[in-house]
Design a protein around this motif. Structure first.
Motif, short mmCIF file in Angstrom:
data_model
loop_
_atom_site.label_atom_id
_atom_site.label_comp_id
_atom_site.label_asym_id
_atom_site.label_seq_id
_atom_site.Cartn_x
_atom_site.Cartn_y
_atom_site.Cartn_z
N UNK A 77 13.68 -35.38 21.06
CA UNK A 77 14.20 -35.17 19.71
C UNK A 77 14.27 -36.47 18.93
N UNK A 78 14.61 -37.56 19.63
CA UNK A 78 14.67 -38.85 18.94
C UNK A 78 13.30 -39.22 18.37
N UNK A 79 12.24 -38.96 19.15
CA UNK A 79 10.89 -39.23 18.64
C UNK A 79 10.56 -38.31 17.47
N UNK A 80 10.99 -37.06 17.53
CA UNK A 80 10.71 -36.13 16.45
C UNK A 80 11.45 -36.50 15.17
N UNK A 81 12.67 -37.00 15.31
CA UNK A 81 13.41 -37.47 14.14
C UNK A 81 12.66 -38.62 13.49
N UNK A 82 12.13 -39.51 14.32
CA UNK A 82 11.39 -40.65 13.78
C UNK A 82 10.12 -40.19 13.07
N UNK A 83 9.49 -39.08 13.56
CA UNK A 83 8.25 -38.60 12.95
C UNK A 83 8.49 -37.98 11.59
N UNK A 84 9.65 -37.38 11.37
CA UNK A 84 9.94 -36.77 10.07
C UNK A 84 11.31 -37.17 9.59
N UNK A 85 11.54 -38.47 9.46
CA UNK A 85 12.89 -38.99 9.26
C UNK A 85 13.46 -38.65 7.89
N UNK A 86 12.63 -38.41 6.90
CA UNK A 86 13.16 -38.26 5.55
C UNK A 86 13.70 -36.85 5.30
N UNK A 87 12.85 -35.84 5.40
CA UNK A 87 13.27 -34.48 5.13
C UNK A 87 13.16 -33.57 6.35
N UNK A 97 11.29 -24.79 14.37
CA UNK A 97 10.11 -24.53 15.18
C UNK A 97 9.39 -25.79 15.59
N UNK A 98 9.75 -26.95 15.01
CA UNK A 98 9.02 -28.17 15.31
C UNK A 98 9.25 -28.64 16.75
N UNK A 105 6.51 -29.43 19.72
CA UNK A 105 6.39 -30.77 20.31
C UNK A 105 6.57 -30.71 21.83
N UNK A 106 7.50 -29.91 22.30
CA UNK A 106 7.70 -29.76 23.73
C UNK A 106 6.45 -29.22 24.41
N UNK A 107 5.81 -28.24 23.78
CA UNK A 107 4.60 -27.69 24.35
C UNK A 107 3.47 -28.70 24.40
N UNK A 149 18.15 -24.28 19.09
CA UNK A 149 19.47 -23.67 19.20
C UNK A 149 20.53 -24.68 19.61
N UNK A 150 20.39 -25.89 19.13
CA UNK A 150 21.36 -26.94 19.38
C UNK A 150 21.68 -27.57 18.03
N UNK A 151 22.96 -27.64 17.69
CA UNK A 151 23.32 -27.99 16.32
C UNK A 151 22.91 -29.42 15.97
N UNK A 152 23.00 -30.34 16.95
CA UNK A 152 22.61 -31.73 16.67
C UNK A 152 21.09 -31.83 16.55
N UNK A 153 20.38 -31.27 17.54
CA UNK A 153 18.92 -31.33 17.51
C UNK A 153 18.37 -30.65 16.26
N UNK A 154 18.87 -29.45 15.97
CA UNK A 154 18.33 -28.70 14.85
C UNK A 154 18.51 -29.42 13.53
N UNK A 155 19.70 -29.96 13.30
CA UNK A 155 19.95 -30.60 11.99
C UNK A 155 19.06 -31.81 11.79
N UNK A 156 18.98 -32.68 12.77
CA UNK A 156 18.22 -33.92 12.59
C UNK A 156 16.72 -33.66 12.58
N UNK A 157 16.26 -32.68 13.38
CA UNK A 157 14.82 -32.41 13.41
C UNK A 157 14.40 -31.57 12.22
N UNK A 158 15.17 -30.55 11.90
CA UNK A 158 14.79 -29.64 10.82
C UNK A 158 14.97 -30.26 9.44
N UNK A 159 16.13 -30.90 9.22
CA UNK A 159 16.44 -31.40 7.88
C UNK A 159 16.31 -32.91 7.73
N UNK A 160 16.07 -33.61 8.83
CA UNK A 160 15.95 -35.06 8.72
C UNK A 160 17.32 -35.72 8.58
#
Length: 847
Positions: A344-354, A359-360, A364-366, A380-391
């Protein structure tokens, strides 16, 4: 009419209108309350409302609740901060679905452009000039609908709570939530608890599973919320019967949380149980009683709290410590959730702005080979979802508002306040969802929102005008009714966009379509899904477009490298496409897979010259799986096994491999004993394969009639191997053939524990024991042994034939006649059946 009479009449009409308006308002809000209650029941009990059909029902109930509220102005402002928060989150997430210029998307989320370009290239389509930021648009639309609908329901619920009614109404609604959580736990136990579900009739079990939750983490979160409300009522009532009822409910919910195995849920339940005991003050402390009565009640209250706390914490915490904490000290842990946090940390870095849109993370896991075989639609994790989905810019304000909501209510709560129960419940859910997975679906979100809304209502101190701000009718309509209407309208549009286009519905959507139509659907809705490309690959192969099939399967493997099905289909298509390099690459991976996958790949190899050539190349490069490969082919394609063994021998002359054993077995069957003996001697010289060499040498001796030598070698192999082995059964056969009967009987019985637990080997054990008793003419013991053998392998021909001969020796030719009918009428046993039937007929005729 006098002026006084007119004034009195006007006053009475005004009072009647006011009473009518109040009555209508109460009825309307009673109706809306029932709609909201039904929506909550559907969300909690219908698979967590992850199915579009369930969310459509919730949406319809929300619309009816809004319609019921339209004619009546809210009495005061609806304090539903959590509802507005989620509606705002849904509106923000909806922006990720809007196609934007390619350059802008590349700047804020390069991974979305890379994924889109690869999808278009695999489908033979040009690059997109406009594309959405979300990598899974349909799944994102479903998430948008979920946020908006649940937020609207929470806002309407808060609106209804502001009516001038009893201040205990939120407490009673909290009880309803607790009962719903208990119902969810009970259904889960009936559907998935082994000791419960196995005792139910099959039809009832299937009916229960239709409503029971699937996600155990989700259920554990509901249990934490239910424990908060049940413990709140337990420690606020003096009625012994009610206390016992609420204590029982708390224990049931705690036990259900344990059985789910959810670590975050168990932790949340411990926190909420401890917090309830520490913060909720009993009712009796606010009453006037004597000093002796106060002391007695204090002792009883302390005893109740101590017993309740110890019971709950022991139930919930000890299994968690035993299975999770202690093993981690002994051998460390390889937690998949920690791996997901790192990804998730890598995914946040990939889409850090928005962010990247819902589904991302599963995509990425696959792509990095970390996802399991089952498709995961949301993290389905509130921390992962917010930072990955909304940046970062979407997540930080969200968490800031949520923290402000919890803190501003906490500072106004007093010990013993009825608002402590929902506060502890919401806090426990948030703690659970920081390291676990459950809140980000409607079944977990709905109870959380209603509990949060109750918390705000109870914090205001009832109907005190000093704690709530009056609004004019127009302002109230704008803030409550218009906002929820817009949310419901957008939620319905988003749900219509997602319905039938989510990853879980890809099979039903693509199955009836032709290749060209299916490609268009994949380009629009499923460009991120490996299974959709696998279906396209199969369609292309069925149409004879093998080169295109290879390309499509390659795209499926890029999205999910662990997809064995995609690799097998690509391997089959590559044979017709003539891609020899890809054949060897895929086959090398497939040969390491167990079971049906490897079998199907080998069947393809055995029927195509290109496949056979690829098999040669793969096994020469890595002969390790050669024994398993040969064992599968030896019955149907013995010549191919011999060819493979000789090819490996030429390329690796100084390293014997397991396939040499199979080549030796072939030579034994062909009675080429000299060549088989040379192979056995070479295997015995290799320490790693010595046991296989002894086994092969024993088979040679058995075919040559050297039973004593064969017995010694088979016995040696049996003693060397730790698990049950067919060598033990073979040693028993040789003992019976070469040893005196009593000596052989002692040997056979001594080795029973070696074969016990394996159905096939234990069947052979009793069969050999029956033959030995038959040889000793102990026919009653022989019958008992053979029948035990048949109990393990019903109607096994060898055992039936032996029992027929025993029955004839005992003179029971009618039983023997019945057994003959059970022998196979076709195949290798057909002739033997005729011989036994004639023997039985002659014996019966003599009698």
């Amino acid at each position: 009419m006098t002026k006084a009479a007119a004034d009195k009449s006007q006053a009475s009409r005004g009072l009647a209108r006011e009473v009518s308006t109040t009555t209508g308002r109460r009825r309307a809000h009673a109706a809306s309350r029932w709609f909201i209650a039904l929506a909550t029941i559907v969300a909690v009990l219908w698979q967590g409302a992850v199915q579009p059909s369930a969310l459509w029902i919730i949406w319809g109930l929300a619309v009816l609740a809004w319609v019921a509220s339209v004619p009546h102005v809210p009495h005061r402002r609806a304090l539903s901060t959590a509802g507005w928060l989620w509606m705002g989150l849904g509106a923000y997430t909806a922006l990720l679905l809007v196609p934007m210029p390619r350059g802008l998307v590349a700047a804020v989320h390069p991974a979305a452009v890379t994924l889109g370009d690869a999808t278009q290239l695999a489908l033979g389509l040009p690059q997109q000039a406009y594309l959405p930021i979300a990598t899974a648009p349909s799944d994102a639309a479903f998430q948008v609908a979920l946020y908006l609908i649940c937020g609207a329901l929470a806002t309407l619920y808060g609106h209804g709570l502001m009516l001038p009614s009893s201040r205990w109404r939120p407490v009673r609604d909290g009880d309803l939530l607790g009962y719903l959580c208990a119902a969810g736990a009970l259904l889960w136990l009936m559907a998935h608890g082994r000791w419960v579900s196995t005792s139910l009739p099959m039809s009832l079990r299937h009916a229960v599973r239709e409503w029971a939750l699937i996600n155990p983490n989700h259920l554990a979160g509901l249990c934490a919320l239910g424990i908060a409300f049940s413990m709140g009522r337990l420690l606020r009532t003096e009625d012994i019967a009610k206390r016992n009822a609420y204590l029982s409910l708390s224990l049931v919910l705690g036990g259900a949380a344990i059985l789910t195995g959810s670590r975050g849920g168990v932790l949340a339940c411990v926190l909420v149980a401890g917090g309830s005991l520490a913060t909720i003050r009993p009712v009796w402390k606010r009453t006037r009683t004597t000093q002796d009565e106060v002391a007695h009640r204090r002792r009883m209250d302390f005893l109740l709290k101590a017993l309740t706390g110890l019971t709950l914490i022991a139930m919930i915490a000890l299994p968690f410590i035993e299975t999770e904490v202690l093993p981690s000290f002994a051998r460390g842990t390889n937690d998949g959730k920690l791996q997901m946090l790192g990804i998730a940390a890598d995914q946040v870095d990939a889409g850090w702005l928005v962010g990247q849109g819902p589904g991302a993370l599963p995509v990425a896991l696959g792509m990095i080979d970390k996802a399991n075989l089952k498709r995961v639609d949301f993290a389905e994790n509130i921390v992962l979802e917010r930072f990955i989905d909304q940046g970062i810019w979407g997540a930080l304000p969200f968490f800031a508002i949520l923290a402000w909501l919890m803190i501003r209510t906490a500072v106004t709560l007093r010990r013993g306040s009825p608002a402590l129960a929902p506060w502890l419940g919401c806090g426990a859910l948030m703690v659970q969802n920081m390291g676990d997975f459950s809140l980000e679906i409607a079944g977990g979100l709905m109870p959380f929102l209603l509990a949060a809304t109750q918390l705000e209502r109870l914090r205001t101190g009832g109907d005190s005008p000093r704690k709530t701000k009056r609004l004019s009718s127009d302002q109230a309509r704008i803030l409550v009714l218009s906002g929820t209407f817009v949310a419901l309208l957008l939620g319905g549009l988003a749900l219509a966009r997602a319905d039938g286009a989510m990853t879980r519905t890809a099979r039903e959507r693509l199955q009836p379509l032709g290749l060209a139509q299916a490609k268009a659907v994949v380009a629009a809705d499923f460009g991120h899904d490996h299974f959709a490309f696998l279906m396209l690959c199969r369609k292309a192969a069925a149409d004879g477009h093998f080169t295109e099939a290879v390309t499509l399967c390659s795209r499926s493997l890029a999205l999910r490298p662990a997809s064995d099905a995609a690799r097998l289909v690509r391997f089959a298509a590559a044979i017709d496409a003539g891609d020899d390099k890809l054949l060897v690459t895929d086959l090398s991976v497939l040969l390491t897979k167990p079971g049906d996958l490897r079998r199907r790949a080998l069947d393809i190899c055995a029927t195509h010259s290109a496949g056979e050539k690829a098999l040669m190349s793969a096994l020469v490069a890595d002969p390790t799986p050669s024994y398993g490969v040969g064992r599968h082919l030896i019955d149907k394609h013995p010549a191919l096994v011999e060819k493979l063994a000789l090819h490996i021998r030429r390329r690796h002359p100084n390293k014997p491999y397991g396939i040499e054993v199979l080549r030796g077995e072939l030579y034994v069957k062909r009675r080429h004993f000299r060549e088989a003996d040379r192979i056995a001697t070479a295997l015995i010289a290799n320490e790693a394969l010595a046991v296989q060499g002894w086994r092969l040498q024993a088979r040679i001796y058995a075919h040559l009639g050297k039973n004593e030598a064969a017995f010694k070698l088979y016995n040696l192999v049996c003693e060397q191997e730790e698990e049950a082995s067919d060598a033990c059964v073979a040693a028993m056969k040789m003992a019976i053939a070469s040893q005196p009967a009593k000596t052989a009987l002692q040997y056979v019985r001594r080795h029973y524990n070696r074969v016990r637990g394996s159905v096939g080997l234990e069947h052979q054990y009793w069969l050999q024991l029956g033959r030995l008793f038959y040889k000793m003419q102990a026919f009653e013991d022989a019958i008992s042994a053979v029948q035990r053998s048949l109990g393990l392998r019903k109607n096994a021909p060898e055992a039936l034939a032996l029992e027929i001969r025993i029955q004839l020796k005992l003179g029971d030719w009618r039983s023997a006649e019945r057994l003959v009918d059970k022998l196979p009428k076709e195949g290798s046993w057909a002739t033997k059946r005729v011989e036994l039937a004639n023997e039985v007929s002659q014996t019966g005729g003599r009698r």
